[in-house]
Design a protein around this motif. Structure first.
Motif, PDB file in Angstrom:
ATOM      1  N   ILE A  96      -2.102  -0.209 -14.110  1.00 17.91           N
ATOM      2  CA  ILE A  96      -3.181   0.260 -13.970  1.00 17.91           C
ATOM      3  C   ILE A  96      -4.588  -0.354 -14.697  1.00 17.91           C
ATOM      4  N   GLN A  97      -4.190  -0.676 -15.809  1.00 22.30           N
ATOM      5  CA  GLN A  97      -5.394  -1.514 -16.599  1.00 22.30           C
ATOM      6  C   GLN A  97      -5.872  -2.665 -15.693  1.00 22.30           C
ATOM      7  N   GLU A  98      -4.752  -3.414 -15.170  1.00 17.74           N
ATOM      8  CA  GLU A  98      -5.030  -4.484 -14.380  1.00 17.74           C
ATOM      9  C   GLU A  98      -5.887  -4.457 -13.031  1.00 17.74           C
ATOM     10  N   MET A  99      -5.751  -3.101 -12.381  1.00 18.54           N
ATOM     11  CA  MET A  99      -6.489  -2.750 -11.358  1.00 18.54           C
ATOM     12  C   MET A  99      -7.657  -1.948 -11.567  1.00 18.54           C
ATOM     13  N   ALA A 100      -8.000  -1.828 -12.770  1.00 19.86           N
ATOM     14  CA  ALA A 100      -9.306  -1.176 -13.092  1.00 19.86           C
ATOM     15  C   ALA A 100     -10.490  -1.898 -13.238  1.00 19.86           C
ATOM     16  N   ASP A 101     -11.558  -1.469 -12.943  1.00 21.84           N
ATOM     17  CA  ASP A 101     -12.892  -2.025 -13.230  1.00 21.84           C
ATOM     18  C   ASP A 101     -13.087  -2.211 -14.290  1.00 21.84           C
ATOM     19  N   TYR A 102     -12.994  -1.127 -15.125  1.00 23.13           N
ATOM     20  CA  TYR A 102     -13.629  -1.037 -16.504  1.00 23.13           C
ATOM     21  C   TYR A 102     -12.129  -0.497 -17.506  1.00 23.13           C
ATOM     22  N   VAL A 103     -11.789  -1.112 -18.700  1.00 22.88           N
ATOM     23  CA  VAL A 103     -10.935  -0.796 -19.544  1.00 22.88           C
ATOM     24  C   VAL A 103     -11.380  -0.743 -20.717  1.00 22.88           C
ATOM     25  N   GLY A 104     -11.189   0.542 -21.653  1.00 23.07           N
ATOM     26  CA  GLY A 104     -11.905   0.881 -22.811  1.00 23.07           C
ATOM     27  C   GLY A 104     -11.260   1.889 -23.597  1.00 23.07           C
ATOM     28  N   ASP A 105     -11.919   2.214 -24.890  1.00 29.09           N
ATOM     29  CA  ASP A 105     -11.507   3.258 -25.643  1.00 29.09           C
ATOM     30  C   ASP A 105     -12.416   4.646 -25.019  1.00 29.09           C
ATOM     31  N   SER A 106     -12.043   5.691 -25.712  1.00 30.87           N
ATOM     32  CA  SER A 106     -12.672   6.729 -24.917  1.00 30.87           C
ATOM     33  C   SER A 106     -14.202   6.747 -25.093  1.00 30.87           C
ATOM     34  N   PHE A 107     -14.873   6.163 -26.232  1.00 26.80           N
ATOM     35  CA  PHE A 107     -16.312   6.103 -26.349  1.00 26.80           C
ATOM     36  C   PHE A 107     -16.703   5.247 -25.319  1.00 26.80           C
ATOM     37  N   SER A 108     -16.245   4.031 -25.001  1.00 27.13           N
ATOM     38  CA  SER A 108     -16.887   3.142 -24.267  1.00 27.13           C
ATOM     39  C   SER A 108     -16.787   3.525 -22.621  1.00 27.13           C
ATOM     40  N   LEU A 109     -15.633   4.282 -22.367  1.00 24.32           N
ATOM     41  CA  LEU A 109     -15.410   4.921 -21.087  1.00 24.32           C
ATOM     42  C   LEU A 109     -16.464   5.978 -20.932  1.00 24.32           C
ATOM     43  N   ALA A 110     -16.622   6.743 -21.761  1.00 28.27           N
ATOM     44  CA  ALA A 110     -17.681   7.924 -21.576  1.00 28.27           C
ATOM     45  C   ALA A 110     -19.086   7.175 -21.477  1.00 28.27           C
ATOM     46  N   LYS A 111     -19.496   6.231 -22.183  1.00 26.33           N
ATOM     47  CA  LYS A 111     -20.589   5.645 -22.067  1.00 26.33           C
ATOM     48  C   LYS A 111     -20.847   4.870 -20.653  1.00 26.33           C
ATOM     49  N   LYS A 112     -19.687   3.971 -20.155  1.00 26.00           N
ATOM     50  CA  LYS A 112     -19.731   3.402 -18.863  1.00 26.00           C
ATOM     51  C   LYS A 112     -19.863   4.353 -17.861  1.00 26.00           C
ATOM     52  N   ALA A 113     -19.369   5.769 -18.030  1.00 23.02           N
ATOM     53  CA  ALA A 113     -19.270   6.495 -16.737  1.00 23.02           C
ATOM     54  C   ALA A 113     -20.785   7.073 -16.535  1.00 23.02           C
ATOM     55  N   THR A 114     -21.873   6.583 -17.565  1.00 17.79           N
ATOM     56  CA  THR A 114     -23.227   7.227 -17.294  1.00 17.79           C
ATOM     57  C   THR A 114     -23.920   5.876 -16.424  1.00 17.79           C
ATOM     58  N   GLU A 115     -23.210   4.828 -16.147  1.00 12.43           N
ATOM     59  CA  GLU A 115     -23.831   3.672 -15.711  1.00 12.43           C
ATOM     60  C   GLU A 115     -23.409   3.413 -14.465  1.00 12.43           C
ATOM     61  N   LEU A 116     -22.746   4.148 -13.739  1.00 18.39           N
ATOM     62  CA  LEU A 116     -21.709   3.643 -12.481  1.00 18.39           C
ATOM     63  C   LEU A 116     -22.546   4.140 -11.137  1.00 18.39           C
ATOM     64  N   LYS A 117     -22.538   3.163 -10.363  1.00 18.57           N
ATOM     65  CA  LYS A 117     -23.437   3.282  -8.909  1.00 18.57           C
ATOM     66  C   LYS A 117     -22.508   4.167  -7.877  1.00 18.57           C
ATOM     67  N   GLU A 118     -21.107   3.887  -8.054  1.00 20.61           N
ATOM     68  CA  GLU A 118     -20.369   4.588  -7.101  1.00 20.61           C
ATOM     69  C   GLU A 118     -20.181   6.051  -6.912  1.00 20.61           C
ATOM     70  N   GLU A 119     -19.989   6.443  -5.703  1.00 21.75           N
ATOM     71  CA  GLU A 119     -19.914   7.978  -5.550  1.00 21.75           C
ATOM     72  C   GLU A 119     -18.625   8.446  -6.109  1.00 21.75           C
ATOM     73  N   ASN A 120     -17.489   7.879  -6.111  1.00 20.05           N
ATOM     74  CA  ASN A 120     -16.121   8.315  -6.539  1.00 20.05           C
ATOM     75  C   ASN A 120     -15.738   7.345  -7.675  1.00 20.05           C
ATOM     76  N   ILE A 121     -15.192   8.213  -8.613  1.00 17.28           N
ATOM     77  CA  ILE A 121     -14.883   7.554  -9.723  1.00 17.28           C
ATOM     78  C   ILE A 121     -13.430   8.096 -10.368  1.00 17.28           C
ATOM     79  N   ILE A 122     -12.476   7.333 -10.453  1.00 16.61           N
ATOM     80  CA  ILE A 122     -11.261   7.626 -10.785  1.00 16.61           C
ATOM     81  C   ILE A 122     -11.243   7.304 -12.325  1.00 16.61           C
ATOM     82  N   MET A 123     -10.813   8.017 -13.238  1.00 15.58           N
ATOM     83  CA  MET A 123     -10.549   7.860 -14.581  1.00 15.58           C
ATOM     84  C   MET A 123      -9.240   7.977 -14.993  1.00 15.58           C
TER      85      MET A 123
END
Ligand code: 13P
Ligand code: SF4
Length: 299
Positions: free
Chosen positions: A27-54
């Motif tokens: 799953i990490q391999e198929m992901a666009d971004y892999v990270g710790d909890s903080f970097s993922l929360a931060k990344k989540a505010t920067e995404l343009k896609e309509e659909n997000i799989i966390m």
């Protein structure tokens, strides 16, 4: 499904995949971004896609939804739930607020949206010290994880910490004896641990920090052998980044993180699935402590 088809599917259906270091390597391999909890929360505010799989446990999906109410958010398995997130109650927060003046409730992101909605600040394992540094209140009610709270409290001799009795079932069970045994079996190895481990365990280690912190510390500490005291899913990224180093693990498996499966993520992208939903009343309140964390950590 090969890499090209996967990329095509994401593009066609406007999906982006975030993954935590604890989910399966594929799953990490198929992901666009892999990270710790903080970097993922931060990344989540920067995404343009309509659909997000966390790809992670439910509270991680909730954080993404709190920050992106207009988007469709999925976690892959609605039963993948961090047990620690439920180890504090709204009643306990209310009681503590009544018992103390000059109190801030600091909530580790491993918590439900409802708990966040009753908190003043959020933090993660990578920024808990930084967040508390920015808080003027003298009394800090640190929830839900007692260990992260106890591990950062010595940095603040002038504050009064009130601890909650929550813990991570994966990290809390590691004992001093186990670590000593590992250290004598691998005397040259450096020991790296997550701050959800007990304080007495962290006294024995060379580095304590978030999953991203552990990955970076392998580089900065130097050396060839490392005892890793966190969930074993991190092995995938460790081997990617440091193929020639030796890592020793202690069978730490988060069953909930492992519930997320590649086939299900593909199915969600192809056919849709159950979304993370939060009432607007809770979401608006839970947004405040999360936003404060992001603001404090910008500086
Ligand atoms: P990190 O913030 O270090 O990624 O940790 C999340 C977690 O769930 C640890 O058990
Ligand atoms: Fe929760 Fe522990 Fe699993 Fe992290 S490793 S998600 S804190 S149970």
């Amino acid at each position: 499904m090969n890499f090209e088809s996967l990329t095509q599917l994401k593009k066609e259906k406007d999906f982006v995949i975030l993954a935590h270091y604890y989910v399966d390597g594929e799953i990490q391999e198929m992901a666009d971004y892999v990270g710790d909890s903080f970097s993922l929360a931060k990344k989540a505010t920067e995404l343009k896609e309509e659909n997000i799989i966390m790809a992670g446990v439910y509270f991680m999906g909730e954080s993404v939804k709190i920050l992106n109410p207009e988007k469709h958010v999925y976690v892959g398995d609605m039963d993948a739930d961090c047990p620690m997130a439920h180890m504090v109650t709204v009643e306990k927060i209310k009681e503590t607020r009544e018992a103390y003046d000059d109190l801030a409730v600091v909530c580790y992101v491993n918590s439900t949206a409802e708990i966040k909605a009753h908190s003043d600040y959020c933090c993660t394992s990578s920024n808990a010290t930084k967040v508390v540094q920015a808080i003027p209140e003298k009394n800090i009610f640190f929830i839900p994880d007692q260990n992260l709270g106890k591990n950062i409290a010595p940095n603040f001799p002038k504050k009064n910490f009130i601890f909650n009795d929550g813990y991570c079932p994966v990290h809390h069970v590691i004992t001093v004896e186990q670590v000593e045994k590992l250290k004598s079996a691998y005397p040259k190895a450096k020991v790296l641990a997550h701050p959800e481990c007990r304080p007495e365990v962290l006294e024995l280690v060379d580095y304590k920090g978030s999953t991203s912190g552990i990955l970076d510390a392998v580089e900065t500490l130097g050396g060839e052998e490392f005892i890793i005291l966190t969930e074993n899913g991190i092995e995938w990224e460790l081997r990617e980044r440091f193929p020639n180093k030796t890592f020793i693990f202690n069978e730490m498996i988060c069953e909930d993180m492992k519930k997320v499966k590649k086939e299900e993520l593909i199915r969600i992208m192809e056919e849709g699935g159950e979304e993370v939903e939060i009432s607007e009343e809770i979401r608006e309140k839970a947004y405040i402590p999360l936003k404060r964390m992001l603001e404090i950590c910008k500086k």
